[in-house]
Motif scaffolding. Structure first.
Motif, PDB file in Angstrom:
ATOM      1  N   SER A  15       0.855  -1.170   0.000  1.00 50.01           N
ATOM      2  CA  SER A  15       0.000   0.000   0.000  1.00 50.01           C
ATOM      3  C   SER A  15       0.890   1.219   0.000  1.00 50.01           C
ATOM      4  O   SER A  15       1.959   1.223   0.596  1.00 50.01           O
ATOM      5  N   PRO A  16       0.482   2.267  -0.653  1.00 46.10           N
ATOM      6  CA  PRO A  16       1.347   3.434  -0.771  1.00 46.10           C
ATOM      7  C   PRO A  16       1.556   4.120   0.569  1.00 46.10           C
ATOM      8  O   PRO A  16       0.625   4.268   1.353  1.00 46.10           O
ATOM      9  N   SER A  17       2.778   4.522   0.798  1.00 47.14           N
ATOM     10  CA  SER A  17       3.070   5.315   1.978  1.00 47.14           C
ATOM     11  C   SER A  17       2.560   6.725   1.786  1.00 47.14           C
ATOM     12  O   SER A  17       2.196   7.121   0.690  1.00 47.14           O
ATOM     13  N   PRO A  18       2.551   7.560   2.848  1.00 48.23           N
ATOM     14  CA  PRO A  18       2.117   8.938   2.656  1.00 48.23           C
ATOM     15  C   PRO A  18       2.927   9.661   1.600  1.00 48.23           C
ATOM     16  O   PRO A  18       2.392  10.416   0.800  1.00 48.23           O
ATOM     17  N   GLN A  19       4.249   9.427   1.587  1.00 46.21           N
ATOM     18  CA  GLN A  19       5.052  10.112   0.578  1.00 46.21           C
ATOM     19  C   GLN A  19       4.748   9.594  -0.812  1.00 46.21           C
ATOM     20  O   GLN A  19       4.698  10.345  -1.777  1.00 46.21           O
ATOM     21  N   ALA A  20       4.509   8.265  -0.918  1.00 38.84           N
ATOM     22  CA  ALA A  20       4.158   7.706  -2.222  1.00 38.84           C
ATOM     23  C   ALA A  20       2.851   8.286  -2.717  1.00 38.84           C
ATOM     24  O   ALA A  20       2.686   8.570  -3.893  1.00 38.84           O
ATOM     25  N   ARG A  21       1.893   8.448  -1.779  1.00 38.21           N
ATOM     26  CA  ARG A  21       0.636   9.061  -2.197  1.00 38.21           C
ATOM     27  C   ARG A  21       0.865  10.501  -2.627  1.00 38.21           C
ATOM     28  O   ARG A  21       0.236  10.996  -3.548  1.00 38.21           O
ATOM     29  N   ALA A  22       1.766  11.195  -1.944  1.00 38.05           N
ATOM     30  CA  ALA A  22       2.029  12.579  -2.324  1.00 38.05           C
ATOM     31  C   ALA A  22       2.674  12.673  -3.687  1.00 38.05           C
ATOM     32  O   ALA A  22       2.499  13.653  -4.403  1.00 38.05           O
ATOM     33  N   ASP A  23       3.441  11.645  -4.069  1.00 41.03           N
ATOM     34  CA  ASP A  23       4.117  11.665  -5.358  1.00 41.03           C
ATOM     35  C   ASP A  23       3.288  11.058  -6.476  1.00 41.03           C
ATOM     36  O   ASP A  23       3.737  10.977  -7.613  1.00 41.03           O
ATOM     37  N   ALA A  24       2.081  10.614  -6.167  1.00 45.92           N
ATOM     38  CA  ALA A  24       1.231  10.027  -7.203  1.00 45.92           C
ATOM     39  C   ALA A  24       0.787  11.092  -8.177  1.00 45.92           C
ATOM     40  O   ALA A  24       0.706  12.266  -7.838  1.00 45.92           O
ATOM     41  N   GLU A  80      -5.135  19.698   3.374  1.00 43.50           N
ATOM     42  CA  GLU A  80      -5.199  18.472   4.173  1.00 43.50           C
ATOM     43  C   GLU A  80      -3.920  18.298   4.984  1.00 43.50           C
ATOM     44  O   GLU A  80      -3.958  17.877   6.146  1.00 43.50           O
ATOM     45  N   ARG A  81      -2.782  18.628   4.371  1.00 42.69           N
ATOM     46  CA  ARG A  81      -1.510  18.514   5.087  1.00 42.69           C
ATOM     47  C   ARG A  81      -1.355  19.612   6.140  1.00 42.69           C
ATOM     48  O   ARG A  81      -0.791  19.381   7.205  1.00 42.69           O
ATOM     49  N   LEU A  82      -1.843  20.815   5.840  1.00 43.46           N
ATOM     50  CA  LEU A  82      -1.652  21.941   6.739  1.00 43.46           C
ATOM     51  C   LEU A  82      -2.609  21.930   7.920  1.00 43.46           C
ATOM     52  O   LEU A  82      -2.313  22.499   8.971  1.00 43.46           O
ATOM     53  N   ALA A 102      -5.587  30.160  -2.071  1.00 42.95           N
ATOM     54  CA  ALA A 102      -4.941  31.345  -1.510  1.00 42.95           C
ATOM     55  C   ALA A 102      -4.672  31.166  -0.024  1.00 42.95           C
ATOM     56  O   ALA A 102      -3.594  31.524   0.485  1.00 42.95           O
ATOM     57  N   VAL A 103      -5.640  30.612   0.702  1.00 46.94           N
ATOM     58  CA  VAL A 103      -5.448  30.367   2.136  1.00 46.94           C
ATOM     59  C   VAL A 103      -4.338  29.344   2.345  1.00 46.94           C
ATOM     60  O   VAL A 103      -3.504  29.494   3.251  1.00 46.94           O
ATOM     61  N   ALA A 104      -4.306  28.313   1.510  1.00 49.44           N
ATOM     62  CA  ALA A 104      -3.288  27.267   1.655  1.00 49.44           C
ATOM     63  C   ALA A 104      -1.883  27.836   1.471  1.00 49.44           C
ATOM     64  O   ALA A 104      -0.979  27.563   2.277  1.00 49.44           O
ATOM     65  N   VAL A 105      -1.679  28.641   0.422  1.00 50.87           N
ATOM     66  CA  VAL A 105      -0.329  29.177   0.196  1.00 50.87           C
ATOM     67  C   VAL A 105       0.009  30.239   1.234  1.00 50.87           C
ATOM     68  O   VAL A 105       1.183  30.431   1.574  1.00 50.87           O
ATOM     69  N   THR A 106      -1.003  30.934   1.760  1.00 48.96           N
ATOM     70  CA  THR A 106      -0.748  31.893   2.841  1.00 48.96           C
ATOM     71  C   THR A 106      -0.245  31.168   4.085  1.00 48.96           C
ATOM     72  O   THR A 106       0.765  31.556   4.696  1.00 48.96           O
ATOM     73  N   LEU A 107      -0.956  30.112   4.493  1.00 50.06           N
ATOM     74  CA  LEU A 107      -0.531  29.334   5.655  1.00 50.06           C
ATOM     75  C   LEU A 107       0.850  28.726   5.435  1.00 50.06           C
ATOM     76  O   LEU A 107       1.689  28.719   6.349  1.00 50.06           O
TER      77      LEU A 107
END
Length: 663
Positions: free
Chosen positions: A19-28, A118-120, A425-430
């Protein structure tokens, strides 16, 4: 030395399911990219292309709004439409474009702003935030499909050569186009990149011809310019015109669509062989793509708004008028004849239909990306064909509710677009402020400045969204219904799936733990879950079990620690196993639910028996603890999970004995 599995029957030593790891999911790959290249796997990467070729996939969503944007702009702003459009373009170039350029750097695998948030924002708050955004994203994409199909039907029905055959049956034509869209996705959809270029380039060329011909008409008939300037002057001096236009421009916000799609296409953009993380060349080329799309659209929107506002009589924009939802098509027929106008209509119908296909592709990947992983959707949601049928039914319902009216759907479309842009915009601000707090002194100042700039953009987009909601509250009602439906379905699905085994991966802290794990499997031990205890306490408990329950086999004590974020649906476990005389201690961390983890461990080890303590506390409070924090009346829950799992699997061997022990 991990063993990864997605809740299979007991794994063997040669188990290779991963099963994909969190990083693998991020790189999908991103949403649209994964749909366009479904054969992509970890070992078989999809092809990449120069950014100016991928541009046209963004264009089918972005550029297709020319089919209806000028007409909707005039209905919303009247003579102010060109000035309001210029303000919209300023917000696009200095607001949306920088925001999504920042998203491209921070979400370079094409996940987009929702994944950033989701990450922030971790935990249940982040899950609820994502679900709400999915509701607005669903509004955006569903209305893209229904509005585009409705406008395509409008172009077909109003065409002089087709009107006699099609009449005024726009609703039926729209439903037929949506049915065709669903049928294509049920059969399969490939070669999207080349088709997008073949659609977009001729469509833009035809629009350029119409706009240039419109400016020629204005040049030879200067009285039309004077008439338009008089209508504009009725709003006051320059300051009054700018102020009025600034107040009305949010109603034109659907002309900013396409940026989220552009970011989702990043995996298709060719970078450089030595790209790192983030891949600098791919990010740079994606920014070129976004800037080129924005520049093309800005020129087209500014010029089309001016010529349509100056050349088309105001009454033709009204509901049922010849320019209703098709201002440029009206000019194509009026200025260049019905032959050219029919070619223009055909090109517009095709790009609008293809824009719906782009939205469908995004939905087919966006929903399975989040809801099943959150445990908030049935398993069949991961399969595209049933989801296509569900979306088709939703599209027909929305089309019927709006009676295939293009202008009536504009508010809902703009609301979805603006919420996604505001979330970006909120995501890149945070993210910028987060980077500023951890950056070195020399870079912290620039990061704080970026955060402040993105904060201003967020405020502008928030104003735009609020104004749009006040003026066109039907948009937020539709988005609210989508969001409420997603929240309710998600809660019900999470409740129904709560008794699944819910373990994604298992890893060991050392080789000795892995060896002991393998030696315990297969009716070798009795499994005894415990809380925190000492070696002396475990020895006392073992003596009691041997005396009172005749547990003769070695005892494997299992202690489970919950992960920091128990809102996740599946666990990624880490285990350390040590030996204590004739007993074993399994210390497991990373669980999102103690009961589900114990049931899963039991299925993997296959013990002789499992001894479960009962707390005998209030069952209602225990149930709430289980649903919210993964705790509760663990003994009863483990029993229920195992029995339900056994009922769904073949009886291939003797099941473990289960003892519910009163303390």
């Amino acid at each position: 030395m991990p063993i990864d599995m997605d809740q299979p029957p007991r794994p063997t030593a040669s188990s290779s399911t991963r099963s994909p790891s969190p990083q693998a999911r991020a790189d999908a790959p991103g949403t649209v990219a994964r749909f366009l290249f479904p054969e992509t796997t970890a070992d078989h990467q999809h092809p990449t292309y120069a950014w100016y070729r991928v541009l046209w996939l963004t264009g089918v969503d972005y550029f297709s709004t020319l089919g209806y944007q000028p007409a909707i702009a005039f209905v919303a702003a009247g003579a102010l439409a060109p000035v309001a459009t210029l303000i919209l373009l300023v917000v696009t170039l200095f607001g949306a474009l920088p925001v999504y350029a920042a998203v491209a750097r921070r979400s370079y695998a094409g996940q987009g702003s929702i994944a950033m948030l989701e990450r922030l924002v971790p935990g249940w708050m982040g899950k609820i935030f994502v679900l709400a955004l999915l509701g607005f994203a669903a509004t955006d994409f569903v209305i893209t499909m229904t509005l585009s199909a409705a406008d395509a039907a409008q172009h077909a029905a109003e065409n002089p050569l087709l009107h006699g055959a099609l009449g005024d049956h726009r609703l039926a034509i729209t439903c037929a186009l949506l049915a065709l869209l669903a049928a294509v996705f049920l059969v399969g959809f490939k070669e999207a990149l080349g088709v997008a270029a073949l659609i977009c380039v001729p469509y833009l060329a035809l629009n350029v011809v119409v706009i240039v011909r419109g400016f020629h008409e204005l040049a030879v008939h200067p009285e039309l310019i004077r008439s338009y300037r008089a209508a504009l002057a009725a709003h006051g001096d320059v300051t009054s015109i700018l102020l009025a236009s600034a107040l009305v421009f949010p109603r034109l916000a659907l002309g900013m669509s396409g940026f989220e799609t552009g970011v989702s296409l990043m995996p298709l953009v060719r970078g450089a062989p030595d790209d790192g993380a983030p891949p600098a060349a791919r990010v740079r080329n994606t920014r070129f793509l976004l800037a080129a799309a924005a520049a093309i659209m800005c020129v087209m929107l500014a010029t089309s708004s001016l010529v349509t506002s100056a050349l088309i009589p105001a009454h033709e924009f009204a509901r049922g008028g010849k320019a209703d939802g098709r201002a440029l098509a009206y000019l194509a027929h009026a200025l260049l004849g019905d032959g050219f106008g029919t070619v223009y209509d055909a090109a517009t119908i095709v790009i609008l239909w293809f824009a719906g296909a782009s939205a469908m592709a995004a939905m087919l990947n966006l929903i399975p990306r989040y809801l099943p992983r959150f445990g908030m959707a049935p398993r069949w949601v991961a399969h595209p064909r049933p989801l296509v049928l569900v979306l088709f039914v939703v599209n027909i319902a929305v089309t019927w509710a709006f009676q295939a009216d293009v202008e009536a759907q504009g508010g809902a479309y703009a609301t979805g677009v603006l919420v996604l842009m505001l979330s970006a915009a909120v995501a890149v601000t945070l993210a910028a402020f987060q980077e500023a707090r951890s950056a070195e002194r020399g870079r912290a100042g620039r990061a704080w400045a970026r955060g402040a700039y993105f904060s201003v953009i967020s405020l502008v987009l928030a104003f735009t969204l609020i104004d749009n909601i006040i003026f066109r509250h039907d948009g937020v009602i539709i988005a609210g219904l989508f969001t409420l439906a997603i929240l309710l379905i998600s809660a019900l699905s999470r409740y129904r799936r709560a008794t699944e085994l819910r373990v994604e991966t298992l890893g060991f802290v050392d080789q000795a733990s892995e060896d002991l794990w393998r030696s315990l499997r297969g009716k070798k031990v009795n499994l005894v879950p415990i809380g925190a205890s000492t070696a002396e306490g475990r020895a006392v408990k073992a003596d009691r079990l041997r005396r009172d329950y005749r547990a003769e086999a070695p005892i494997a004590f299992v202690h489970v620690d919950l992960a920091d974020d128990t809102s996740e649906f599946a666990s990624r476990l880490r285990v350390r196993i040590t030996r204590e005389d004739d007993a074993y201690l399994l210390a497991i961390d990373g669980a999102v639910s103690i009961a589900n983890t114990l049931a899963w461990v039991s299925e993997q080890i296959d013990p002789i028996g499992i001894y479960l303590d009962l707390s005998l506390e209030n069952p209602v409070s225990q149930a709430l603890k289980y649903l919210l924090w993964g705790e509760g009346e663990i003994g009863v829950l483990v029993y229920e999970i195992l029995v339900r799992y056994w009922h769904s699997t073949p009886e291939d061997d003797v099941r473990p004995l289960i003892f519910l022990v009163s303390r």
